[in-house]
Design a protein around this motif. Structure first.
Motif, PDB file in Angstrom:
ATOM      1  N   UNK A   1       3.891   6.643   3.012  1.00  0.00           N
ATOM      2  CA  UNK A   1       4.507   6.177   1.773  1.00  0.00           C
ATOM      3  C   UNK A   1       5.754   5.339   2.016  1.00  0.00           C
ATOM      4  N   UNK A   2       6.300   5.393   3.214  1.00  0.00           N
ATOM      5  CA  UNK A   2       7.466   4.569   3.566  1.00  0.00           C
ATOM      6  C   UNK A   2       7.079   3.388   4.450  1.00  0.00           C
ATOM      7  N   UNK A   3       5.772   3.182   4.666  1.00  0.00           N
ATOM      8  CA  UNK A   3       5.243   2.081   5.495  1.00  0.00           C
ATOM      9  C   UNK A   3       5.720   2.173   6.944  1.00  0.00           C
ATOM     10  N   UNK A   4       5.986   3.402   7.396  1.00  0.00           N
ATOM     11  CA  UNK A   4       6.355   3.593   8.795  1.00  0.00           C
ATOM     12  C   UNK A   4       5.119   3.644   9.682  1.00  0.00           C
TER      13      UNK A   4
ATOM     14  N   UNK B   1       0.829  -1.199   0.000  1.00  0.00           N
ATOM     15  CA  UNK B   1       0.000   0.000   0.000  1.00  0.00           C
ATOM     16  C   UNK B   1       0.868   1.255   0.000  1.00  0.00           C
ATOM     17  N   UNK B   2       1.917   1.257   0.794  1.00  0.00           N
ATOM     18  CA  UNK B   2       2.824   2.404   0.837  1.00  0.00           C
ATOM     19  C   UNK B   2       3.435   2.669  -0.536  1.00  0.00           C
ATOM     20  N   UNK B   3       3.873   1.602  -1.191  1.00  0.00           N
ATOM     21  CA  UNK B   3       4.471   1.751  -2.526  1.00  0.00           C
ATOM     22  C   UNK B   3       3.444   2.279  -3.524  1.00  0.00           C
ATOM     23  N   UNK B   4       2.210   1.802  -3.430  1.00  0.00           N
ATOM     24  CA  UNK B   4       1.164   2.260  -4.355  1.00  0.00           C
ATOM     25  C   UNK B   4       0.848   3.735  -4.123  1.00  0.00           C
ATOM     26  N   UNK B   5       0.802   4.152  -2.846  1.00  0.00           N
ATOM     27  CA  UNK B   5       0.530   5.561  -2.544  1.00  0.00           C
ATOM     28  C   UNK B   5       1.633   6.463  -3.108  1.00  0.00           C
TER      29      UNK B   5
ATOM     30  N   UNK C   1       4.939  16.251  -1.930  1.00  0.00           N
ATOM     31  CA  UNK C   1       4.261  15.974  -0.657  1.00  0.00           C
ATOM     32  C   UNK C   1       3.475  17.196  -0.194  1.00  0.00           C
ATOM     33  N   UNK C   2       4.026  18.369  -0.421  1.00  0.00           N
ATOM     34  CA  UNK C   2       3.346  19.604  -0.033  1.00  0.00           C
ATOM     35  C   UNK C   2       2.035  19.806  -0.793  1.00  0.00           C
ATOM     36  N   UNK C   3       2.068  19.528  -2.107  1.00  0.00           N
ATOM     37  CA  UNK C   3       0.836  19.671  -2.902  1.00  0.00           C
ATOM     38  C   UNK C   3      -0.228  18.672  -2.456  1.00  0.00           C
TER      39      UNK C   3
ATOM     40  N   UNK D   1      -9.283  10.197   2.587  1.00  0.00           N
ATOM     41  CA  UNK D   1      -8.845  11.488   2.044  1.00  0.00           C
ATOM     42  C   UNK D   1      -7.949  11.299   0.828  1.00  0.00           C
ATOM     43  N   UNK D   2      -7.049  10.312   0.903  1.00  0.00           N
ATOM     44  CA  UNK D   2      -6.171  10.039  -0.233  1.00  0.00           C
ATOM     45  C   UNK D   2      -6.978   9.522  -1.422  1.00  0.00           C
TER      46      UNK D   2
END
Length: 195
Positions: free
Chosen positions: A51-54, A18-22, A33-35, A64-65
């Motif tokens: 986005x880094x799966x942290x 999921x992180x990689x897809x985002x 990231x700001x936009x 929201x995404x």
């Protein structure tokens, strides 16, 4: 609770995909990231960690995404799965948990990006309360059929109590809220149809 000296548990495979897809979706749109933070109201640091799966994103954050990317949550989660199949056995259906809110979401329908409808099984723990500030896709049609327990659903500032067997149909244009309304967990089927 984890002690400071203990290492954090590694993210599960679904969270990693999921992180990689985002990250891929943001790159496809050419957004910084700001936009993306401006479009979603999510902080840059939270987006970066997701986005880094942290972190494992909450249902609200994913909603929201999905809104920013014009996708339903099932479609997004389906995109992190392997090649879509016409049949998905119960044991193979994708299950995602928002541990913070007590929400468990099972993608029942075989995922396919060309289909407009999908079935989702939702489970809310006693006391669970999930609020979405907007639909992932404006005008999304939802049919909510309660199988067990009771569910309070609020859409367009109108609240409704659904008991086992009740079904509510609505189009979602603004904020919604799902709350387990009883002293037993709520289990329901959500049929989602893209406009």
């Amino acid at each position: 609770m984890r002690r400071p000296s203990e290492p954090a548990a590694p993210p599960d495979d679904v969270d990693v995909r999921l992180a990689a897809r985002l990250a891929d979706l943001r790159a496809q749109h050419g957004w910084s990231l700001g936009e993306l933070a401006e479009r979603t109201g999510i902080s840059r640091s939270t987006l970066s960690r997701a986005e880094r799966a942290e972190i494992s994103p909450t249902a609200s954050l994913l909603n929201r995404l999905c809104h920013a990317y014009g996708r339903t949550m099932s479609r997004l989660l389906g995109e992190v799965e392997a090649e879509p199949a016409p049949l998905v056995r119960a044991a193979e259906q994708s299950v995602w948990q928002d541990r913070a809110s007590g929400f468990v979401r099972r993608s029942v329908s075989p995922p396919h990006p060309a289909l407009r409808g999908e079935l989702v099984e939702g489970r809310l723990a006693v006391g669970a309360d999930i609020a979405y500030d907007r639909p992932p896709v404006a005008g999304l049609e939802q049919h909510i059929w309660v199988l067990e327990g009771a569910l309070d659903v609020t859409a367009d500032d109108v609240g409704r109590r659904l008991e086992a067997g009740d079904c509510l149909r609505l189009r979602v244009w603004g904020p919604t809220r799902f709350r387990c309304a009883g002293d037993v967990p709520a289990r329901y089927v959500l049929a989602v149809v893209l406009p």
